[in-house]
Motif scaffolding. Sequence first.
Motif, short mmCIF file in Angstrom:
data_model
loop_
_atom_site.label_atom_id
_atom_site.label_comp_id
_atom_site.label_asym_id
_atom_site.label_seq_id
_atom_site.Cartn_x
_atom_site.Cartn_y
_atom_site.Cartn_z
N ALA A 12 -5.05 17.08 2.43
CA ALA A 12 -3.96 17.65 3.23
C ALA A 12 -4.25 19.11 3.60
CB ALA A 12 -2.63 17.55 2.48
N LEU A 13 -4.79 19.86 2.65
CA LEU A 13 -5.14 21.25 2.91
C LEU A 13 -6.22 21.34 3.98
CD1 LEU A 13 -5.00 24.34 2.03
CD2 LEU A 13 -7.08 23.79 0.74
N LEU A 14 -7.26 20.56 3.82
CA LEU A 14 -8.37 20.62 4.78
C LEU A 14 -7.91 20.24 6.18
CD1 LEU A 14 -11.29 21.44 4.68
CD2 LEU A 14 -11.89 19.10 4.12
N GLU A 15 -7.07 19.24 6.27
CA GLU A 15 -6.53 18.84 7.58
C GLU A 15 -5.68 19.96 8.19
OE1 GLU A 15 -5.92 16.98 11.01
OE2 GLU A 15 -7.31 16.31 9.46
N ALA A 16 -4.87 20.60 7.37
CA ALA A 16 -4.03 21.70 7.86
C ALA A 16 -4.88 22.89 8.31
CB ALA A 16 -3.04 22.13 6.78
N ILE A 17 -5.92 23.21 7.56
CA ILE A 17 -6.81 24.32 7.95
C ILE A 17 -7.53 23.97 9.24
CG2 ILE A 17 -8.89 25.62 7.33
CD1 ILE A 17 -7.98 25.49 4.42
N ARG A 18 -8.04 22.75 9.34
CA ARG A 18 -8.74 22.33 10.57
C ARG A 18 -7.82 22.47 11.79
NH1 ARG A 18 -11.01 17.31 7.68
NH2 ARG A 18 -13.12 17.95 7.21
N SER A 53 -8.45 25.11 14.76
CA SER A 53 -8.78 24.56 16.08
C SER A 53 -7.88 25.13 17.18
CB SER A 53 -8.68 23.03 16.06
OG SER A 53 -7.33 22.62 15.96
N ASN A 54 -6.75 25.67 16.81
CA ASN A 54 -5.84 26.27 17.78
C ASN A 54 -6.17 27.74 18.07
OD1 ASN A 54 -4.21 23.99 18.31
ND2 ASN A 54 -3.17 24.31 16.37
N LYS A 55 -7.23 28.24 17.48
CA LYS A 55 -7.66 29.63 17.70
C LYS A 55 -8.87 29.65 18.62
CE LYS A 55 -4.64 31.21 14.76
NZ LYS A 55 -3.55 32.06 15.11
N SER A 56 -9.08 30.78 19.26
CA SER A 56 -10.23 30.95 20.13
C SER A 56 -11.52 30.85 19.33
CB SER A 56 -10.20 32.32 20.82
OG SER A 56 -9.01 32.47 21.55
N ALA A 57 -12.56 30.32 19.98
CA ALA A 57 -13.86 30.21 19.33
C ALA A 57 -14.40 31.60 19.02
CB ALA A 57 -14.82 29.45 20.23
N GLY A 58 -15.32 31.66 18.08
CA GLY A 58 -15.93 32.92 17.69
C GLY A 58 -15.32 33.47 16.42
N ASP A 59 -15.35 34.79 16.30
CA ASP A 59 -14.85 35.44 15.09
C ASP A 59 -13.39 35.11 14.80
OD1 ASP A 59 -17.35 36.56 14.92
OD2 ASP A 59 -16.71 38.61 15.31
N LEU A 93 -13.07 32.09 12.71
CA LEU A 93 -13.50 32.32 11.33
C LEU A 93 -12.42 33.07 10.55
CD1 LEU A 93 -17.24 33.26 11.90
CD2 LEU A 93 -16.28 31.03 11.26
N ILE A 94 -11.82 34.05 11.18
CA ILE A 94 -10.75 34.82 10.55
C ILE A 94 -9.53 33.92 10.29
CG2 ILE A 94 -9.12 36.75 10.92
CD1 ILE A 94 -11.49 38.08 12.53
N ALA A 95 -9.37 32.92 11.14
CA ALA A 95 -8.24 31.99 11.00
C ALA A 95 -8.23 31.27 9.66
CB ALA A 95 -8.24 30.98 12.14
N VAL A 96 -9.40 31.09 9.04
CA VAL A 96 -9.46 30.45 7.73
C VAL A 96 -8.58 31.22 6.74
CG1 VAL A 96 -10.95 29.87 5.77
CG2 VAL A 96 -11.74 29.44 8.10
N LEU A 101 -19.57 24.67 8.51
CA LEU A 101 -19.56 24.10 9.85
C LEU A 101 -18.94 25.07 10.85
CD1 LEU A 101 -20.01 21.67 11.75
CD2 LEU A 101 -17.74 20.86 11.07
N LEU A 102 -17.82 25.68 10.47
CA LEU A 102 -17.18 26.67 11.34
C LEU A 102 -18.12 27.82 11.67
CD1 LEU A 102 -13.49 27.32 10.20
CD2 LEU A 102 -14.27 26.31 12.33
N VAL A 103 -18.80 28.31 10.66
CA VAL A 103 -19.73 29.42 10.87
C VAL A 103 -20.86 28.98 11.79
CG1 VAL A 103 -21.42 30.96 9.76
CG2 VAL A 103 -19.16 30.62 8.72
N LYS A 104 -21.41 27.82 11.55
CA LYS A 104 -22.50 27.30 12.40
C LYS A 104 -22.06 27.20 13.86
CE LYS A 104 -25.67 23.42 12.82
NZ LYS A 104 -26.06 22.11 12.31
#
Length: 186
Positions: A62-68, A72-78, A81-84, A133-136
């Motif tokens: 549930a946590l991983l799905e919520a984080i994903r 995913s609703n944030k702009s790509a790039g930094d 990553l900060i969204a985590v 994966l997000l960092v990559k």
Amino acid sequence: MKVTTKDLIVQTASDLFYKNGYNLTGINEIIATAGIAKATLYSHFKSKEDLCVAYLHSKDEALLEAIREFCSNKSAGDTRLIAVLEFLVQFFKSGDFNGCWCIRTFSEIPRDNKIIKAQIKKGKTKLLNYIKLLVKENKPKLTKKQQIQLANRIYLLYEGAVSESHLQNESWPIQENIEILKELLD
């Protein structure tokens, strides 16, 4: 979606384990809260340990799905990553925040409990792999070694923020780790 009896048991146990702790939650309390018979619980789970593994798996998924979803609703790039870490602000303010269920459970089990410990490691590894994966995806110009190093650091900032915000009962540790991450990304 229809909730199965097994799902009801896991959800009930999850709520109680997360709120009260693994050791302070008895099987009889889970049975009474779920409104089921003891035989029903044991037809789905052989032991409290098996139920704990299901609890950890359920919470981790549930946590991983919520984080994903949040990331995913944030702009790509930094920003992604900060969204985590920004996700933690939302989680902290949800009213359901009681720290990390994995660390709390780990602190309650005997050192030689390999089954629960393995499930905890599995959940933590899934989170770390998601961050990798997000960092990559969001830092493709970094070398693989740099990507792994950055992912490990984000993971440690995340874990530290969860632990300290729970201990302090305030969100400032999360905010501080967001600022540290921003500095790392510059």
